[in-house]
Design a protein around this motif. Sequence first.
Motif, PDB file in Angstrom:
ATOM      1  N   PHE A 265      -4.856   0.704   0.117  1.00 41.22           N
ATOM      2  CA  PHE A 265      -5.345   1.563  -0.960  1.00 41.22           C
ATOM      3  C   PHE A 265      -6.820   2.018  -0.661  1.00 41.22           C
ATOM      4  N   TYR A 266      -7.499   1.266   0.200  1.00 36.77           N
ATOM      5  CA  TYR A 266      -8.656   1.769   0.825  1.00 36.77           C
ATOM      6  C   TYR A 266      -8.779   2.301   2.076  1.00 36.77           C
ATOM      7  N   ALA A 267      -7.718   2.724   2.377  1.00 36.37           N
ATOM      8  CA  ALA A 267      -7.543   3.396   3.935  1.00 36.37           C
ATOM      9  C   ALA A 267      -8.540   4.634   3.998  1.00 36.37           C
ATOM     10  N   THR A 268      -9.028   4.767   5.131  1.00 37.00           N
ATOM     11  CA  THR A 268      -9.568   5.987   5.468  1.00 37.00           C
ATOM     12  C   THR A 268      -9.253   6.630   7.076  1.00 37.00           C
ATOM     13  N   GLY A 269      -9.821   7.711   7.267  1.00 41.83           N
ATOM     14  CA  GLY A 269      -9.718   8.166   8.586  1.00 41.83           C
ATOM     15  C   GLY A 269      -8.136   8.502   9.336  1.00 41.83           C
ATOM     16  N   GLY A 270      -7.507   9.333   8.275  1.00 45.19           N
ATOM     17  CA  GLY A 270      -6.362   9.878   8.999  1.00 45.19           C
ATOM     18  C   GLY A 270      -5.091   8.746   9.604  1.00 45.19           C
ATOM     19  N   ALA A 271      -4.520   9.111  10.570  1.00 48.08           N
ATOM     20  CA  ALA A 271      -3.284   8.359  11.196  1.00 48.08           C
ATOM     21  C   ALA A 271      -4.023   7.253  11.928  1.00 48.08           C
ATOM     22  N   GLU A 272      -5.217   7.202  12.582  1.00 53.63           N
ATOM     23  CA  GLU A 272      -5.756   5.982  13.156  1.00 53.63           C
ATOM     24  C   GLU A 272      -5.943   4.853  11.820  1.00 53.63           C
ATOM     25  N   GLY A 273      -6.454   5.560  10.758  1.00 52.94           N
ATOM     26  CA  GLY A 273      -6.659   4.540   9.579  1.00 52.94           C
ATOM     27  C   GLY A 273      -5.619   3.904   9.156  1.00 52.94           C
ATOM     28  N   VAL A 274      -4.506   4.638   9.142  1.00 50.32           N
ATOM     29  CA  VAL A 274      -2.995   4.123   8.513  1.00 50.32           C
ATOM     30  C   VAL A 274      -2.769   2.794   9.462  1.00 50.32           C
ATOM     31  N   GLY A 275      -2.803   3.004  10.818  1.00 52.20           N
ATOM     32  CA  GLY A 275      -2.573   2.097  11.937  1.00 52.20           C
ATOM     33  C   GLY A 275      -3.524   0.909  11.804  1.00 52.20           C
ATOM     34  N   LYS A 276      -4.676   1.092  11.353  1.00 47.22           N
ATOM     35  CA  LYS A 276      -5.529   0.063  11.236  1.00 47.22           C
ATOM     36  C   LYS A 276      -5.354  -0.859  10.007  1.00 47.22           C
ATOM     37  N   ALA A 277      -4.983   0.137   8.805  1.00 48.35           N
ATOM     38  CA  ALA A 277      -4.635  -0.741   7.771  1.00 48.35           C
ATOM     39  C   ALA A 277      -3.547  -1.647   7.698  1.00 48.35           C
TER      40      ALA A 277
ATOM     41  N   ALA B 150       1.364  -1.685   3.147  1.00 45.86           N
ATOM     42  CA  ALA B 150       0.334  -1.149   3.794  1.00 45.86           C
ATOM     43  C   ALA B 150       0.229   0.080   4.281  1.00 45.86           C
ATOM     44  N   THR B 151       1.087   0.367   5.204  1.00 43.05           N
ATOM     45  CA  THR B 151       1.425   1.703   5.797  1.00 43.05           C
ATOM     46  C   THR B 151       1.651   2.849   4.805  1.00 43.05           C
ATOM     47  N   GLU B 152       2.642   2.361   3.852  1.00 43.05           N
ATOM     48  CA  GLU B 152       2.779   3.392   2.809  1.00 43.05           C
ATOM     49  C   GLU B 152       1.776   3.935   2.048  1.00 43.05           C
ATOM     50  N   LEU B 153       0.832   2.763   1.458  1.00 43.01           N
ATOM     51  CA  LEU B 153      -0.164   3.272   0.526  1.00 43.01           C
ATOM     52  C   LEU B 153      -1.268   4.065   1.349  1.00 43.01           C
ATOM     53  N   ALA B 154      -1.538   3.288   2.654  1.00 48.69           N
ATOM     54  CA  ALA B 154      -2.609   4.382   3.442  1.00 48.69           C
ATOM     55  C   ALA B 154      -2.272   5.613   3.771  1.00 48.69           C
ATOM     56  N   THR B 155      -0.847   5.759   4.045  1.00 42.01           N
ATOM     57  CA  THR B 155      -0.407   7.231   4.077  1.00 42.01           C
ATOM     58  C   THR B 155      -0.651   7.914   2.789  1.00 42.01           C
ATOM     59  N   MET B 156      -0.268   7.385   1.659  1.00 38.85           N
ATOM     60  CA  MET B 156      -0.604   8.089   0.247  1.00 38.85           C
ATOM     61  C   MET B 156      -2.101   8.300   0.132  1.00 38.85           C
TER      62      MET B 156
END
Lengths: 248, 256
Positions: B220-232, B116-122
Amino acid sequence: MIKIKDLKKSFNGKRVLDGVNLEIDKGKITVIIGRSGEGKSVLIKHIIGLLKPDSGQVLLEGEDLTKLDESEWNKTRRRFGMLFQGAALFDSMTVAGNVGFPLREHTNLDYKDILETVKDKLKRVGLVGVENMMPADLSGGMKKRVGLARAIIMDPEIVLFDEPTTGLDPIMSDSIADLMLDTQEQLKTTYIAITHDILLTYKIADKIAMLHNGKIIEEGGSKDIKETKNPVVRQFIEGNAEGPIRVY
Amino acid sequence: MREFLEETGRKTRTVVEISGQIGLMLSQALMWIFVPPYKWRNIIKQMEFVGVQSVFVVVLTGSFTGMVLALQSFEALKRFGAESMVAPTVALSVARELGPVLTGLMVAGRAGSAMATELATMRVTEQIDALTTMAINPTRYLITPRILAGILMLPILTIIADFVGIIGGYVIGVKMLGINSGVYIARTVDYLTFGDIMDGLIKSAVFGLILTLSACYYGFYATGGAEGVGKAATRSMVLGCVLILASDYVMTSMMY
Protein backbone atom coordinates in the motif's frame (compact mmCIF):
# COMPACT_ATOMS: atom_id res chain seq x y z
CA MET A 1 -16.55 27.54 -9.46
CA ILE A 2 -13.19 26.66 -7.87
CA LYS A 3 -10.93 29.23 -6.25
CA ILE A 4 -7.43 28.30 -5.18
CA LYS A 5 -6.04 30.77 -2.65
CA ASP A 6 -2.40 31.05 -1.62
CA LEU A 7 -1.88 27.28 -1.74
CA LYS A 8 1.46 26.11 -0.36
CA LYS A 9 2.95 22.64 -0.19
CA SER A 10 6.44 21.34 0.58
CA PHE A 11 7.92 17.86 0.41
CA ASN A 12 10.97 17.09 2.58
CA GLY A 13 11.68 20.79 2.97
CA LYS A 14 11.40 21.52 -0.77
CA ARG A 15 8.66 24.06 -1.57
CA VAL A 16 6.66 22.76 -4.55
CA LEU A 17 3.64 25.07 -4.42
CA ASP A 18 4.54 28.51 -3.17
CA GLY A 19 1.28 30.42 -2.96
CA VAL A 20 -0.80 29.32 -5.94
CA ASN A 21 -3.78 31.56 -6.73
CA LEU A 22 -6.16 30.50 -9.48
CA GLU A 23 -9.84 30.73 -10.40
CA ILE A 24 -11.49 27.97 -12.41
CA ASP A 25 -14.68 28.86 -14.22
CA LYS A 26 -17.75 26.65 -14.27
CA GLY A 27 -18.46 24.82 -17.53
CA LYS A 28 -15.14 25.84 -19.08
CA ILE A 29 -11.87 24.11 -19.87
CA THR A 30 -8.96 25.39 -17.81
CA VAL A 31 -5.51 24.13 -18.72
CA ILE A 32 -2.58 24.44 -16.34
CA ILE A 33 0.73 24.30 -18.16
CA GLY A 34 4.28 24.12 -16.86
CA ARG A 35 7.49 22.17 -17.07
CA SER A 36 7.75 18.63 -15.75
CA GLY A 37 8.40 18.65 -12.01
CA GLU A 38 6.88 22.10 -11.47
CA GLY A 39 4.09 20.71 -9.29
CA LYS A 40 1.18 20.51 -11.73
CA SER A 41 0.19 17.03 -10.52
CA VAL A 42 0.61 18.18 -6.92
CA LEU A 43 -1.77 21.06 -7.61
CA ILE A 44 -4.42 18.87 -9.21
CA LYS A 45 -4.15 16.36 -6.37
CA HIS A 46 -4.98 19.15 -3.92
CA ILE A 47 -8.14 19.95 -5.86
CA ILE A 48 -9.46 16.40 -5.41
CA GLY A 49 -8.10 15.89 -1.90
CA LEU A 50 -5.38 13.35 -2.61
CA LEU A 51 -2.96 15.73 -0.89
CA LYS A 52 -3.41 18.16 2.00
CA PRO A 53 -1.78 21.58 1.68
CA ASP A 54 0.58 23.09 4.25
CA SER A 55 -1.51 26.24 4.01
CA GLY A 56 -3.99 27.95 1.72
CA GLN A 57 -7.47 27.13 0.52
CA VAL A 58 -9.24 25.29 -2.28
CA LEU A 59 -12.78 26.66 -2.42
CA LEU A 60 -15.50 24.78 -4.30
CA GLU A 61 -18.51 27.09 -4.55
CA GLY A 62 -17.34 28.74 -1.33
CA GLU A 63 -16.70 25.52 0.62
CA ASP A 64 -13.09 25.07 1.73
CA LEU A 65 -12.12 21.60 0.57
CA THR A 66 -8.92 21.60 2.62
CA LYS A 67 -11.01 21.47 5.81
CA LEU A 68 -13.07 18.41 4.83
CA ASP A 69 -12.66 15.16 6.73
CA GLU A 70 -12.55 11.84 4.90
CA SER A 71 -16.31 11.14 5.04
CA GLU A 72 -17.11 14.65 3.78
CA TRP A 73 -14.57 14.18 1.02
CA ASN A 74 -16.25 10.96 -0.05
CA LYS A 75 -19.47 12.90 -0.69
CA THR A 76 -17.67 15.76 -2.42
CA ARG A 77 -15.58 13.46 -4.61
CA ARG A 78 -18.74 12.18 -6.27
CA ARG A 79 -18.89 15.58 -7.96
CA PHE A 80 -15.49 14.88 -9.54
CA GLY A 81 -14.10 12.55 -12.16
CA MET A 82 -10.42 12.13 -12.91
CA LEU A 83 -8.42 10.81 -15.82
CA PHE A 84 -4.94 9.79 -14.68
CA GLN A 85 -1.77 10.06 -16.72
CA GLY A 86 -1.53 6.31 -17.28
CA ALA A 87 -5.34 5.96 -17.14
CA ALA A 88 -5.00 3.95 -13.87
CA LEU A 89 -7.32 1.23 -15.09
CA PHE A 90 -7.72 -1.75 -12.77
CA ASP A 91 -5.66 -4.57 -14.30
CA SER A 92 -7.86 -7.28 -12.89
CA MET A 93 -11.09 -5.99 -14.45
CA THR A 94 -12.39 -5.87 -18.00
CA VAL A 95 -13.08 -2.55 -19.70
CA ALA A 96 -16.74 -2.83 -18.72
CA GLY A 97 -15.73 -3.67 -15.15
CA ASN A 98 -13.51 -0.61 -15.01
CA VAL A 99 -15.97 1.84 -16.53
CA GLY A 100 -18.93 0.51 -14.56
CA PHE A 101 -17.01 0.28 -11.29
CA PRO A 102 -18.21 3.60 -9.77
CA LEU A 103 -21.81 2.73 -10.66
CA ARG A 104 -21.49 -0.69 -9.06
CA GLU A 105 -20.06 0.81 -5.88
CA HIS A 106 -22.29 3.85 -5.51
CA THR A 107 -25.66 2.97 -7.06
CA ASN A 108 -28.25 0.21 -6.85
CA LEU A 109 -28.43 -0.23 -10.61
CA ASP A 110 -28.62 -3.84 -11.77
CA TYR A 111 -26.02 -5.42 -14.03
CA LYS A 112 -28.04 -4.82 -17.20
CA ASP A 113 -28.51 -1.11 -16.55
CA ILE A 114 -24.85 -0.67 -15.63
CA LEU A 115 -23.80 -2.38 -18.85
CA GLU A 116 -26.10 -0.15 -20.90
CA THR A 117 -24.64 2.98 -19.27
CA VAL A 118 -21.12 1.65 -19.78
CA LYS A 119 -21.78 1.03 -23.48
CA ASP A 120 -23.25 4.51 -23.84
CA LYS A 121 -20.22 6.19 -22.24
CA LEU A 122 -17.79 4.06 -24.23
CA LYS A 123 -19.62 5.07 -27.40
CA ARG A 124 -19.25 8.73 -26.41
CA VAL A 125 -15.48 8.26 -26.25
CA GLY A 126 -15.46 6.45 -29.58
CA LEU A 127 -15.15 2.87 -28.41
CA VAL A 128 -17.55 0.10 -29.43
CA GLY A 129 -17.30 -3.62 -28.72
CA VAL A 130 -14.41 -3.40 -26.27
CA GLU A 131 -16.41 -4.15 -23.11
CA ASN A 132 -14.86 -7.56 -22.54
CA MET A 133 -11.27 -6.62 -23.32
CA MET A 134 -8.68 -6.40 -20.54
CA PRO A 135 -6.67 -3.18 -20.00
CA ALA A 136 -3.45 -5.01 -20.95
CA ASP A 137 -4.88 -5.59 -24.44
CA LEU A 138 -5.57 -1.89 -25.09
CA SER A 139 -3.34 0.66 -26.80
CA GLY A 140 -2.30 3.84 -24.96
CA GLY A 141 -4.98 5.89 -26.71
CA MET A 142 -7.68 3.33 -25.99
CA LYS A 143 -6.67 3.26 -22.32
CA LYS A 144 -7.06 7.04 -22.11
CA ARG A 145 -10.49 6.78 -23.72
CA VAL A 146 -11.59 4.06 -21.32
CA GLY A 147 -10.19 6.17 -18.46
CA LEU A 148 -12.24 9.13 -19.69
CA ALA A 149 -15.37 6.98 -19.97
CA ARG A 150 -14.83 5.90 -16.35
CA ALA A 151 -14.22 9.50 -15.27
CA ILE A 152 -17.56 10.66 -16.74
CA ILE A 153 -19.67 7.58 -15.90
CA MET A 154 -21.22 9.26 -12.83
CA ASP A 155 -21.89 12.48 -14.79
CA PRO A 156 -19.57 14.55 -12.59
CA GLU A 157 -19.61 18.35 -12.47
CA ILE A 158 -15.82 18.58 -12.68
CA VAL A 159 -13.35 16.36 -14.52
CA LEU A 160 -9.61 16.53 -13.87
CA PHE A 161 -7.12 15.45 -16.52
CA ASP A 162 -3.55 14.60 -15.55
CA GLU A 163 -1.41 14.84 -18.71
CA PRO A 164 -4.11 13.50 -21.03
CA THR A 165 -1.85 13.18 -24.08
CA THR A 166 1.44 12.06 -22.55
CA GLY A 167 2.80 9.00 -24.31
CA LEU A 168 0.50 9.32 -27.31
CA ASP A 169 1.44 10.00 -30.93
CA PRO A 170 0.41 13.42 -32.36
CA ILE A 171 -2.60 12.02 -34.22
CA MET A 172 -3.89 10.21 -31.16
CA SER A 173 -3.19 13.33 -29.06
CA ASP A 174 -5.32 15.36 -31.44
CA SER A 175 -8.11 12.80 -31.27
CA ILE A 176 -8.01 12.97 -27.45
CA ALA A 177 -8.24 16.77 -27.72
CA ASP A 178 -11.30 16.42 -29.99
CA LEU A 179 -12.77 13.94 -27.56
CA MET A 180 -12.31 16.31 -24.64
CA LEU A 181 -13.97 19.11 -26.60
CA ASP A 182 -16.86 16.85 -27.68
CA THR A 183 -17.57 15.43 -24.26
CA GLN A 184 -17.26 18.83 -22.60
CA GLU A 185 -19.69 20.27 -25.14
CA GLN A 186 -22.15 17.41 -24.58
CA LEU A 187 -21.98 17.34 -20.79
CA LYS A 188 -21.26 21.04 -20.04
CA THR A 189 -18.80 19.86 -17.44
CA THR A 190 -15.95 21.88 -15.92
CA TYR A 191 -12.69 20.43 -17.23
CA ILE A 192 -9.32 21.06 -15.58
CA ALA A 193 -6.30 19.68 -17.40
CA ILE A 194 -2.61 19.79 -16.60
CA THR A 195 -0.22 19.29 -19.46
CA HIS A 196 2.92 20.43 -21.16
CA ASP A 197 1.40 19.73 -24.57
CA ILE A 198 1.08 23.20 -26.10
CA LEU A 199 -0.86 22.06 -29.19
CA LEU A 200 -3.47 20.40 -26.99
CA THR A 201 -3.60 23.48 -24.78
CA TYR A 202 -4.27 25.91 -27.63
CA LYS A 203 -6.88 23.60 -29.08
CA ILE A 204 -9.02 22.99 -26.01
CA ALA A 205 -8.38 25.73 -23.45
CA ASP A 206 -10.84 28.45 -22.56
CA LYS A 207 -8.28 29.57 -20.01
CA ILE A 208 -4.58 28.80 -19.68
CA ALA A 209 -2.53 29.22 -16.50
CA MET A 210 1.20 28.68 -16.29
CA LEU A 211 2.73 27.23 -13.14
CA HIS A 212 6.37 28.11 -12.57
CA ASN A 213 8.47 28.04 -9.41
CA GLY A 214 5.40 27.15 -7.36
CA LYS A 215 3.27 30.08 -8.54
CA ILE A 216 0.85 30.87 -11.35
CA ILE A 217 2.90 33.38 -13.30
CA GLU A 218 0.52 34.03 -16.20
CA GLU A 219 -3.09 33.31 -17.03
CA GLY A 220 -5.51 34.15 -19.81
CA GLY A 221 -7.03 32.86 -23.03
CA SER A 222 -5.05 31.19 -25.81
CA LYS A 223 -4.61 34.54 -27.56
CA ASP A 224 -3.28 36.20 -24.39
CA ILE A 225 -0.75 33.45 -23.83
CA LYS A 226 0.39 33.41 -27.45
CA GLU A 227 0.98 37.17 -27.30
CA THR A 228 2.48 37.31 -23.83
CA LYS A 229 5.65 39.33 -23.23
CA ASN A 230 6.60 37.25 -20.19
CA PRO A 231 9.97 35.72 -21.18
CA VAL A 232 9.44 32.58 -19.07
CA VAL A 233 6.09 31.83 -20.68
CA ARG A 234 7.47 32.65 -24.12
CA GLN A 235 10.37 30.26 -23.63
CA PHE A 236 7.99 27.51 -22.54
CA ILE A 237 5.39 27.89 -25.29
CA GLU A 238 8.09 28.22 -27.96
CA GLY A 239 10.01 25.28 -26.53
CA ASN A 240 13.41 27.02 -26.44
CA ALA A 241 16.31 25.56 -24.50
CA GLU A 242 17.75 29.08 -24.24
CA GLY A 243 16.02 31.57 -21.97
CA PRO A 244 15.32 32.47 -18.37
CA ILE A 245 14.30 28.91 -17.48
CA ARG A 246 17.51 27.00 -16.86
CA VAL A 247 17.71 23.49 -18.28
CA TYR A 248 19.52 21.00 -16.05
CA MET B 1 29.98 8.68 18.15
CA ARG B 2 27.66 11.44 16.99
CA GLU B 3 27.13 9.66 13.66
CA PHE B 4 26.31 6.44 15.49
CA LEU B 5 23.73 8.23 17.66
CA GLU B 6 22.21 9.98 14.65
CA GLU B 7 21.97 6.72 12.74
CA THR B 8 20.43 4.97 15.75
CA GLY B 9 17.96 7.82 16.14
CA ARG B 10 16.99 7.68 12.48
CA LYS B 11 16.47 3.93 12.57
CA THR B 12 14.47 4.14 15.78
CA ARG B 13 12.27 6.83 14.25
CA THR B 14 11.72 4.67 11.16
CA VAL B 15 10.72 1.69 13.31
CA VAL B 16 8.30 3.85 15.33
CA GLU B 17 6.83 5.34 12.16
CA ILE B 18 6.36 1.95 10.50
CA SER B 19 4.81 0.52 13.70
CA GLY B 20 2.44 3.48 13.89
CA GLN B 21 1.39 3.18 10.25
CA ILE B 22 0.86 -0.57 10.57
CA GLY B 23 -1.18 -0.07 13.75
CA LEU B 24 -3.29 2.58 12.06
CA MET B 25 -3.83 0.43 8.99
CA LEU B 26 -4.84 -2.54 11.15
CA SER B 27 -7.29 -0.53 13.26
CA GLN B 28 -8.93 0.99 10.18
CA ALA B 29 -9.08 -2.36 8.38
CA LEU B 30 -10.67 -4.06 11.41
CA MET B 31 -13.16 -1.21 11.84
CA TRP B 32 -14.40 -1.66 8.26
CA ILE B 33 -15.15 -5.35 8.96
CA PHE B 34 -18.12 -4.21 11.04
CA VAL B 35 -19.43 -1.51 8.70
CA PRO B 36 -22.05 -2.62 6.16
CA PRO B 37 -22.49 -2.98 3.22
CA TYR B 38 -20.08 -5.89 3.18
CA LYS B 39 -17.87 -6.45 0.16
CA TRP B 40 -18.56 -10.18 -0.07
CA ARG B 41 -17.27 -10.52 -3.60
CA ASN B 42 -13.90 -9.06 -2.61
CA ILE B 43 -13.69 -11.13 0.55
CA ILE B 44 -14.49 -14.40 -1.26
CA LYS B 45 -12.03 -13.55 -4.04
CA GLN B 46 -9.26 -13.02 -1.48
CA MET B 47 -10.22 -16.18 0.44
CA GLU B 48 -9.90 -18.10 -2.79
CA PHE B 49 -6.52 -16.49 -3.49
CA VAL B 50 -5.07 -16.95 -0.01
CA GLY B 51 -6.76 -20.25 0.79
CA VAL B 52 -7.76 -22.39 -2.17
CA GLN B 53 -4.75 -21.49 -4.28
CA SER B 54 -2.40 -22.35 -1.41
CA VAL B 55 -3.78 -25.83 -0.79
CA PHE B 56 -1.36 -27.60 -3.13
CA VAL B 57 1.78 -26.06 -1.63
CA VAL B 58 0.48 -26.62 1.91
CA VAL B 59 -0.28 -30.28 1.17
CA LEU B 60 3.22 -30.78 -0.20
CA THR B 61 4.86 -29.02 2.74
CA GLY B 62 2.70 -30.75 5.36
CA SER B 63 3.11 -34.26 3.97
CA PHE B 64 6.88 -34.05 3.56
CA THR B 65 7.24 -32.52 7.02
CA GLY B 66 5.26 -35.40 8.57
CA MET B 67 7.31 -37.93 6.61
CA VAL B 68 10.70 -36.50 7.57
CA LEU B 69 9.62 -36.11 11.19
CA ALA B 70 8.71 -39.80 11.30
CA LEU B 71 12.09 -40.76 9.87
CA GLN B 72 14.08 -38.52 12.20
CA SER B 73 12.18 -39.34 15.39
CA PHE B 74 12.25 -43.07 14.61
CA GLU B 75 16.06 -43.00 14.56
CA ALA B 76 16.15 -41.27 17.95
CA LEU B 77 13.38 -43.23 19.65
CA LYS B 78 14.66 -46.59 18.43
CA ARG B 79 17.65 -46.21 20.79
CA PHE B 80 15.24 -46.28 23.75
CA GLY B 81 13.01 -48.98 22.31
CA ALA B 82 10.16 -46.51 22.02
CA GLU B 83 9.50 -46.73 18.27
CA SER B 84 5.76 -46.48 18.70
CA MET B 85 6.23 -42.98 20.17
CA VAL B 86 6.95 -41.82 16.63
CA ALA B 87 3.18 -41.39 16.24
CA PRO B 88 2.63 -38.82 19.03
CA THR B 89 5.93 -37.12 18.22
CA VAL B 90 4.77 -36.50 14.67
CA ALA B 91 1.20 -35.61 15.64
CA LEU B 92 2.11 -33.17 18.42
CA SER B 93 4.94 -31.54 16.50
CA VAL B 94 2.75 -31.02 13.47
CA ALA B 95 -0.39 -29.89 15.29
CA ARG B 96 1.28 -27.59 17.80
CA GLU B 97 4.16 -26.19 15.82
CA LEU B 98 5.09 -27.22 12.33
CA GLY B 99 1.61 -27.24 10.81
CA PRO B 100 0.79 -23.61 11.63
CA VAL B 101 4.33 -22.24 11.27
CA LEU B 102 5.15 -23.89 7.95
CA THR B 103 1.71 -23.04 6.59
CA GLY B 104 2.23 -19.42 7.64
CA LEU B 105 5.67 -19.28 6.03
CA MET B 106 4.52 -20.95 2.81
CA VAL B 107 1.47 -18.70 2.46
CA ALA B 108 3.64 -15.66 3.23
CA GLY B 109 5.90 -16.73 0.38
CA ARG B 110 3.15 -17.55 -2.07
CA ALA B 111 0.22 -15.28 -1.32
CA GLY B 112 1.83 -12.58 0.84
CA SER B 113 4.47 -11.57 -1.66
CA ALA B 114 1.96 -11.69 -4.54
CA MET B 115 -0.40 -9.52 -2.49
CA ALA B 116 2.34 -6.98 -1.78
CA THR B 117 3.32 -6.93 -5.46
CA GLU B 118 -0.27 -6.43 -6.59
CA LEU B 119 -0.92 -3.58 -4.15
CA ALA B 120 2.44 -1.94 -4.88
CA THR B 121 1.72 -2.07 -8.61
CA MET B 122 -1.67 -0.53 -7.95
CA ARG B 123 0.03 2.21 -5.93
CA VAL B 124 2.72 3.11 -8.47
CA THR B 125 0.25 3.04 -11.39
CA GLU B 126 -2.12 5.33 -9.44
CA GLN B 127 -4.89 2.73 -9.24
CA ILE B 128 -5.16 3.31 -5.48
CA ASP B 129 -5.44 7.07 -6.07
CA ALA B 130 -8.08 6.29 -8.69
CA LEU B 131 -10.11 4.42 -6.07
CA THR B 132 -9.89 7.41 -3.75
CA THR B 133 -11.01 9.83 -6.47
CA MET B 134 -14.01 7.56 -7.08
CA ALA B 135 -14.98 8.05 -3.42
CA ILE B 136 -14.08 4.47 -2.55
CA ASN B 137 -12.09 3.96 0.62
CA PRO B 138 -8.98 1.98 -0.42
CA THR B 139 -8.53 0.47 3.05
CA ARG B 140 -12.05 -0.88 2.99
CA TYR B 141 -11.83 -2.08 -0.59
CA LEU B 142 -8.29 -3.47 -0.66
CA ILE B 143 -6.98 -4.08 2.86
CA THR B 144 -9.94 -5.37 4.90
CA PRO B 145 -10.80 -8.29 2.56
CA ARG B 146 -7.15 -9.40 2.45
CA ILE B 147 -6.67 -9.33 6.21
CA LEU B 148 -9.99 -11.08 6.77
CA ALA B 149 -9.04 -13.74 4.22
CA GLY B 150 -5.72 -14.30 6.01
CA ILE B 151 -7.34 -14.67 9.42
CA LEU B 152 -10.04 -17.03 8.13
CA MET B 153 -8.09 -19.16 5.67
CA LEU B 154 -4.85 -19.86 7.57
CA PRO B 155 -6.59 -22.04 10.19
CA ILE B 156 -8.31 -24.03 7.42
CA LEU B 157 -5.00 -24.50 5.61
CA THR B 158 -3.41 -25.50 8.90
CA ILE B 159 -6.03 -28.22 9.45
CA ILE B 160 -5.13 -29.56 6.01
CA ALA B 161 -1.39 -29.36 6.82
CA ASP B 162 -1.96 -31.11 10.16
CA PHE B 163 -3.97 -33.88 8.51
CA VAL B 164 -1.57 -34.58 5.66
CA GLY B 165 1.41 -34.26 8.02
CA ILE B 166 0.01 -36.94 10.31
CA ILE B 167 -0.88 -39.10 7.31
CA GLY B 168 2.65 -38.61 5.96
CA GLY B 169 4.09 -39.70 9.28
CA TYR B 170 1.76 -42.70 9.34
CA VAL B 171 2.74 -43.82 5.84
CA ILE B 172 6.45 -43.69 6.65
CA GLY B 173 6.05 -45.08 10.17
CA VAL B 174 3.82 -47.99 9.21
CA LYS B 175 4.73 -48.81 5.62
CA MET B 176 8.43 -48.08 5.72
CA LEU B 177 9.59 -48.38 9.31
CA GLY B 178 7.35 -51.26 10.24
CA ILE B 179 5.41 -49.79 13.18
CA ASN B 180 2.11 -51.58 13.75
CA SER B 181 -0.75 -49.62 12.15
CA GLY B 182 -3.14 -50.07 15.09
CA VAL B 183 -0.49 -49.02 17.58
CA TYR B 184 0.39 -45.96 15.50
CA ILE B 185 -3.23 -44.80 15.34
CA ALA B 186 -3.88 -45.56 19.01
CA ARG B 187 -0.78 -43.63 20.14
CA THR B 188 -1.77 -40.68 17.98
CA VAL B 189 -5.30 -40.60 19.41
CA ASP B 190 -4.03 -41.10 22.99
CA TYR B 191 -1.59 -38.21 22.96
CA LEU B 192 -3.04 -35.67 20.57
CA THR B 193 -5.68 -33.57 22.33
CA PHE B 194 -8.25 -31.17 20.97
CA GLY B 195 -6.42 -28.40 22.85
CA ASP B 196 -3.21 -29.09 20.90
CA ILE B 197 -5.03 -28.68 17.61
CA MET B 198 -6.87 -25.56 18.80
CA ASP B 199 -3.66 -23.90 19.99
CA GLY B 200 -2.18 -24.49 16.55
CA LEU B 201 -5.24 -23.02 14.88
CA ILE B 202 -5.16 -19.91 17.09
CA LYS B 203 -1.52 -19.44 16.15
CA SER B 204 -2.32 -19.84 12.47
CA ALA B 205 -5.04 -17.16 12.62
CA VAL B 206 -2.47 -14.78 14.12
CA PHE B 207 0.01 -15.75 11.39
CA GLY B 208 -2.68 -15.04 8.79
CA LEU B 209 -3.14 -11.58 10.24
CA ILE B 210 0.59 -10.94 10.35
CA LEU B 211 1.40 -12.04 6.82
CA THR B 212 -1.49 -10.20 5.18
CA LEU B 213 -0.92 -7.05 7.23
CA SER B 214 2.77 -7.06 6.34
CA ALA B 215 1.96 -7.56 2.64
CA CYS B 216 -0.74 -4.87 2.69
CA TYR B 217 1.49 -2.37 4.48
CA TYR B 218 4.47 -2.66 2.16
CA GLY B 219 2.28 -2.88 -0.94
CA PHE B 220 0.00 0.00 0.00
CA TYR B 221 2.81 2.41 0.83
CA ALA B 222 5.14 1.40 -2.00
CA THR B 223 6.99 4.15 -3.85
CA GLY B 224 9.44 4.35 -6.72
CA GLY B 225 8.18 2.44 -9.76
CA ALA B 226 9.26 -1.09 -10.63
CA GLU B 227 12.08 -1.06 -8.08
CA GLY B 228 9.62 -0.06 -5.38
CA VAL B 229 7.34 -2.95 -6.31
CA GLY B 230 10.20 -5.42 -5.97
CA LYS B 231 11.26 -3.95 -2.63
CA ALA B 232 7.69 -4.12 -1.34
CA ALA B 233 7.46 -7.83 -2.14
CA THR B 234 10.83 -8.62 -0.54
CA ARG B 235 10.26 -6.52 2.58
CA SER B 236 6.77 -7.85 3.16
CA MET B 237 8.08 -11.40 2.88
CA VAL B 238 10.98 -10.77 5.28
CA LEU B 239 8.89 -8.89 7.85
CA GLY B 240 6.06 -11.41 7.58
CA CYS B 241 8.34 -14.42 8.12
CA VAL B 242 10.31 -12.83 10.97
CA LEU B 243 7.12 -11.76 12.76
CA ILE B 244 5.58 -15.20 12.27
CA LEU B 245 8.56 -16.87 13.93
CA ALA B 246 8.83 -14.27 16.70
CA SER B 247 5.11 -14.33 17.48
CA ASP B 248 5.22 -18.14 17.40
CA TYR B 249 7.74 -18.07 20.23
CA VAL B 250 5.66 -15.62 22.25
CA MET B 251 2.43 -17.56 21.74
CA THR B 252 4.07 -20.93 22.44
CA SER B 253 5.54 -19.64 25.69
CA MET B 254 2.10 -18.38 26.71
CA MET B 255 0.20 -21.53 25.68
CA TYR B 256 2.36 -24.30 27.14
